[in-house]
Design a protein around this motif. Structure first.
Motif, PDB file in Angstrom:
ATOM      1  N   PRO A  90       3.824  -5.224   4.601  1.00 18.46           N
ATOM      2  CA  PRO A  90       4.947  -4.512   5.207  1.00 18.46           C
ATOM      3  C   PRO A  90       4.875  -3.011   4.911  1.00 18.46           C
ATOM      4  O   PRO A  90       4.498  -2.606   3.819  1.00 18.46           O
ATOM      5  N   GLN A  91       5.254  -2.212   5.889  1.00 17.45           N
ATOM      6  CA  GLN A  91       5.218  -0.766   5.728  1.00 17.45           C
ATOM      7  C   GLN A  91       6.597  -0.168   5.494  1.00 17.45           C
ATOM      8  O   GLN A  91       6.704   0.979   5.083  1.00 17.45           O
ATOM      9  N   ARG A  92       7.640  -0.931   5.755  1.00 18.54           N
ATOM     10  CA  ARG A  92       8.990  -0.389   5.600  1.00 18.54           C
ATOM     11  C   ARG A  92       9.913  -1.378   4.907  1.00 18.54           C
ATOM     12  O   ARG A  92       9.730  -2.593   4.989  1.00 18.54           O
ATOM     13  N   ALA A  93      10.893  -0.817   4.222  1.00 19.08           N
ATOM     14  CA  ALA A  93      12.002  -1.592   3.683  1.00 19.08           C
ATOM     15  C   ALA A  93      13.259  -1.155   4.432  1.00 19.08           C
ATOM     16  O   ALA A  93      13.367  -0.003   4.864  1.00 19.08           O
ATOM     17  N   PHE A  94      14.198  -2.070   4.586  1.00 20.39           N
ATOM     18  CA  PHE A  94      15.424  -1.782   5.318  1.00 20.39           C
ATOM     19  C   PHE A  94      16.635  -2.063   4.438  1.00 20.39           C
ATOM     20  O   PHE A  94      16.671  -3.061   3.723  1.00 20.39           O
ATOM     21  N   VAL A  95      17.616  -1.171   4.517  1.00 20.39           N
ATOM     22  CA  VAL A  95      18.899  -1.402   3.863  1.00 20.39           C
ATOM     23  C   VAL A  95      19.838  -1.953   4.930  1.00 20.39           C
ATOM     24  O   VAL A  95      19.994  -1.364   6.003  1.00 20.39           O
ATOM     25  N   ALA A  96      20.434  -3.111   4.642  1.00 19.66           N
ATOM     26  CA  ALA A  96      21.209  -3.809   5.658  1.00 19.66           C
ATOM     27  C   ALA A  96      22.574  -4.224   5.143  1.00 19.66           C
ATOM     28  O   ALA A  96      22.791  -4.380   3.939  1.00 19.66           O
ATOM     29  N   ALA A 140      13.239   2.917   4.532  1.00 17.99           N
ATOM     30  CA  ALA A 140      12.415   3.702   3.614  1.00 17.99           C
ATOM     31  C   ALA A 140      11.017   3.085   3.616  1.00 17.99           C
ATOM     32  O   ALA A 140      10.830   1.941   4.057  1.00 17.99           O
ATOM     33  N   PRO A 141       9.997   3.815   3.137  1.00 19.32           N
ATOM     34  CA  PRO A 141       8.686   3.192   2.981  1.00 19.32           C
ATOM     35  C   PRO A 141       8.785   1.962   2.093  1.00 19.32           C
ATOM     36  O   PRO A 141       9.610   1.908   1.172  1.00 19.32           O
ATOM     37  N   ALA A 142       7.965   0.960   2.374  1.00 18.26           N
ATOM     38  CA  ALA A 142       8.028  -0.293   1.617  1.00 18.26           C
ATOM     39  C   ALA A 142       7.790  -0.072   0.124  1.00 18.26           C
ATOM     40  O   ALA A 142       8.258  -0.853  -0.705  1.00 18.26           O
ATOM     41  N   HIS A 160       0.843  -1.178   0.000  1.00 19.18           N
ATOM     42  CA  HIS A 160       0.000   0.000   0.000  1.00 19.18           C
ATOM     43  C   HIS A 160       0.886   1.238   0.000  1.00 19.18           C
ATOM     44  O   HIS A 160       1.935   1.262   0.631  1.00 19.18           O
ATOM     45  N   GLN A 161       0.448   2.270  -0.681  1.00 17.10           N
ATOM     46  CA  GLN A 161       1.216   3.512  -0.690  1.00 17.10           C
ATOM     47  C   GLN A 161       1.016   4.232   0.639  1.00 17.10           C
ATOM     48  O   GLN A 161      -0.082   4.425   1.104  1.00 17.10           O
ATOM     49  N   LYS A 162       2.130   4.600   1.287  1.00 16.58           N
ATOM     50  CA  LYS A 162       2.074   5.334   2.542  1.00 16.58           C
ATOM     51  C   LYS A 162       2.780   6.655   2.317  1.00 16.58           C
ATOM     52  O   LYS A 162       3.927   6.681   1.941  1.00 16.58           O
ATOM     53  N   THR A 163       2.123   7.760   2.499  1.00 19.15           N
ATOM     54  CA  THR A 163       2.743   9.049   2.291  1.00 19.15           C
ATOM     55  C   THR A 163       3.487   9.514   3.509  1.00 19.15           C
ATOM     56  O   THR A 163       3.846   9.406   3.919  1.00 19.15           O
ATOM     57  N   GLN A 164       3.267   9.633   4.597  1.00 22.54           N
ATOM     58  CA  GLN A 164       4.107  10.074   5.687  1.00 22.54           C
ATOM     59  C   GLN A 164       4.185   8.965   6.740  1.00 22.54           C
ATOM     60  O   GLN A 164       3.477   9.042   7.739  1.00 22.54           O
ATOM     61  N   PRO A 165       5.012   7.950   6.530  1.00 24.37           N
ATOM     62  CA  PRO A 165       5.105   6.900   7.533  1.00 24.37           C
ATOM     63  C   PRO A 165       5.706   7.447   8.822  1.00 24.37           C
ATOM     64  O   PRO A 165       6.489   8.395   8.784  1.00 24.37           O
TER      65      PRO A 165
END
Length: 251
Positions: free
Chosen positions: A156-162, A204-206, A29-34
């Protein structure tokens, strides 16, 4: 292994334990201000059947103790990620950690017995030298959350750089097996069958998941000289237990 017990809770925290082995494409889903990302090992416990229990998570925090200089090593990576124009935000150094368990619930009365059991399971464990690959960051999606009583899952609402752990894997797997044994005695789940050990340094946002993957592949990370095999060395010498209720802290 030196044990450290730290318990804290914030009503607004969300469960963002990163998914292992799931780097496949996912519609989101598009999230504008997570909301700002909390430490991804904490979470709300909204199931009424489990009131009085706290989310608990075991991890190794990178900053502090015997890892002096780690902020200087990883800082350029985080700044480089933020400067790529891919919409990601650096994670604060005191939130850099290596997960060693999934989230699981404990009651207040179970915390001390659990820590005592974990200490006994880890007695005699030596510090583990690890290397983090700095030149090839990877992108993970956050874990889906329970959407409500219907048993469904939110996307999921976020993506992570690891940054991937590249050495010390056999020793980490032995450590996780010891941790799993203690967690299982308190009804918690085992860790992932084939874990990808990593440390998240940006989010970042998913909806930016594919953009991050593509952008990192094309642009790479500035400031590392474009060389392969650039790594940071750390020593895992203690396990932190995070759980929570109110604003209390135990150390």
């Amino acid at each position: 292994v030196i044990m450290e017990l730290l318990a804290e809770y914030d009503e607004a925290d969300e469960d963002e334990d990163e998914v292992q082995m799931k780097q496949a494409e996912s519609k989101t889903h598009q999230k504008t201000q997570p909301p700002p990302p909390p430490p991804d090992f904490m979470g709300d416990l909204n199931d009424d059947s489990r009131k009085g229990q706290w989310w608990t998570h075991l991890s190794f925090p990178l900053v502090g103790r015997g890892n002096a200089g780690i902020e200087e090593l990883l800082g350029p990576v985080v700044r480089g990620l933020e400067g790529l124009g891919l919409g990601c935000t650096g994670i604060a150094p005191d939130e850099w950690h290596l997960s060693l368990s999934k989230n699981f619930p404990l009651s207040y009365m179970q915390i001390d017995p659990f820590v005592a059991l974990l200490k006994s399971r880890l007695e005699g464990t030596q510090s583990i030298p690890l290397s983090l690959s700095l030149d090839r960051p990877e992108v993970f999606l956050g874990q889906p959350k329970a959407a409500g009583q219907d048993g469904g899952l939110e996307e999921p609402q976020r993506a992570f750089v690891a940054l991937r752990v590249t050495t010390g894997i056999p020793e980490l797997l032995d450590l996780v097996r010891a941790v799993d044994g203690a967690v299982a005695e308190f009804g918690g789940p085992g860790y992932y069958e084939h874990p990808i050990f990593h440390v998240s340094v940006a989010w970042a946002p998913a909806s930016q998941y594919k953009t991050l993957q593509t952008g990192l592949t094309k642009k790479g990370l500035p400031g590392l000289g474009g060389e392969d095999g650039v790594a940071a060395s750390v020593f895992l010498d203690h396990v932190r237990v995070m759980c929570g209720d109110g604003a209390r802290r135990y150390a």
